[in-house]
Design an enzyme around this catalytic site. Sequence first.
Site, mmCIF file in Angstrom:
data_model
loop_
_atom_site.group_PDB
_atom_site.id
_atom_site.type_symbol
_atom_site.label_atom_id
_atom_site.label_comp_id
_atom_site.label_asym_id
_atom_site.label_seq_id
_atom_site.Cartn_x
_atom_site.Cartn_y
_atom_site.Cartn_z
ATOM 1 C CG HIS A 1 -0.501 0.279 2.508
ATOM 2 N ND1 HIS A 1 -0.303 1.555 2.978
ATOM 3 C CD2 HIS A 1 -0.174 -0.539 3.539
ATOM 4 C CE1 HIS A 1 0.122 1.514 4.237
ATOM 5 N NE2 HIS A 1 0.220 0.247 4.601
ATOM 6 C CD GLU B 1 -3.338 -0.976 4.735
ATOM 7 O OE1 GLU B 1 -3.266 -1.992 5.438
ATOM 8 O OE2 GLU B 1 -2.991 0.159 5.164
ATOM 9 C CG ASP C 1 1.323 -3.047 5.420
ATOM 10 O OD1 ASP C 1 2.046 -2.084 5.719
ATOM 11 O OD2 ASP C 1 0.094 -3.073 5.628
#
Length: 521
Positions: free
Chosen positions: A282, A328, A359
């Site tokens: 993201h 996100e 992430d």
Amino acid sequence: MRRIPVVLGLVLALLVAFGVVGVAIAADPTDTTALRNAVSVERIIKHERAFQKIADSNGGTRVTGTQGYDASADYVAGKLKAAGYNVTVQEFTHPFFQVLTPTTFSQTAPTPTLYEEGPEATADFNLAGYSGSGDLVDARVVPTNDIIIPPTPTPSSSSGCEAGDFPTPSTTERQVALIQRGTCTFRAKAENAQAAGYDAAIIFNEGQEGRQELIGGGLGGPGVDIPVLITSFAVGQELYLASPGARVSISAETIAETRTTSNVIADYPGGSTDRTIMVGAHLDSVPEGPGINDNGSGVAGILEIALQMKKLNIKPTNHVRFAFWGAEESSPPHWGSQAYLEELDPAQLEDIALYLNFDMIGSPNYVRFVYDGNGPTVPFGDFPPDGSGEIEQVFLEYFDDQNLGYPESIPFDGRSDYQSFFVEGIPAGGVFSGAEGEKTEAQAAKYGGVPGLAYDPCYHQACDTLKDALQSAEVDQVEAAYGDAVIVGNINTKALDEMSDAAAHATLTFAQRTSAVSGTD
């Protein structure tokens, strides 16, 4: 004479089709050394510096729905286009929320009290996500009709779930509805308070064991225009018992609206598109800061993997698609990845063999975490789609082969974009260096760092930055443990090196795999 090879070829094809030799083919390792060597920490940090510069020029943040995010998307798309990728910028709408000034909340009568805002569970209140704005001075607190104090042994309160729960408000003074948690959503309670004519709402925890401390929460999207606070049970009980004489002051200034943003999707030339490998991270930060670890680290890592794959002119067996997701941090749901998958038809969804998610891969007080593809998810209790365990095994074996020892498996908890793929039945996996959880003594002995501190002490804060002058005192402690050369701002370069290499290895391994991942054939 010439028919014999044809027959043998046919037999081999049938064996492959029925999976008899699939394991042998899958086990054939891919040499990922050249790609891992090409993906350097120095070049990843160079991308991070670009994200920091973008944030500095846009109010210190790269949150979705702002110019800081748009500039980040332009940077990524520009790098990939220049490298020869087929880049698509996919627009979608999402709910946008931003707190413009610190929220204040105090009791003005009968006992003047200044309440402390969270996020700590020991604090007094939080502003609900997507709360409206308002400035109330010395407003009267009006409890709903069906608050249960003391609470029942098990959750049962339906306070604020029906329009009839709210006494008719005064037309001459501003009033705040006091509502107990339970039965229906925070949004339903807030909407009922607003419809009844109240100027703000306070929703307090219900009071049973495990439902007493302050919790977070949101309203699911824009549409509630009044301030909505969430408080601990103690604060709610105090105001309830002080009524009808309880009075409060509340100040909240927010933006809650629908905005348009984008994903950046980049397709590597070549490879079998009916076995597409997706690699994602993201791109957005939280409003509070530039998001250099969360998730500049994941974005910079896979961006550099993508660029070096092209520079090395790798010829993948399977098609590889890199995705940089928007919104996100506006979750749940994970708007960007969900919007992407919702636009695909069943055949296109079927073509996605697996998804690799990265992430946070540079946490200063890091641990090498690998998502558990075989165990139950948290808090859902179900299991990841078939094939997720195979993805986990690739990471576990890689770290072991590098003499780093087996990393720690952690359950999927629905907090990142892999969850959108799980909804579609697509297997997923990835590595993670840790967020707000605290490092244990055993982890510190294995990975270094400081036990008792968060893996990322600047998680979702302004100090998630490359600027050493702005890092937190906790990160200073971590820096002392690892040394100045390892910690750059809020990034642990040792973690970044290890985790980006693992990401490169898994990406190329699955790009070249000639057998289907279990559950996707």
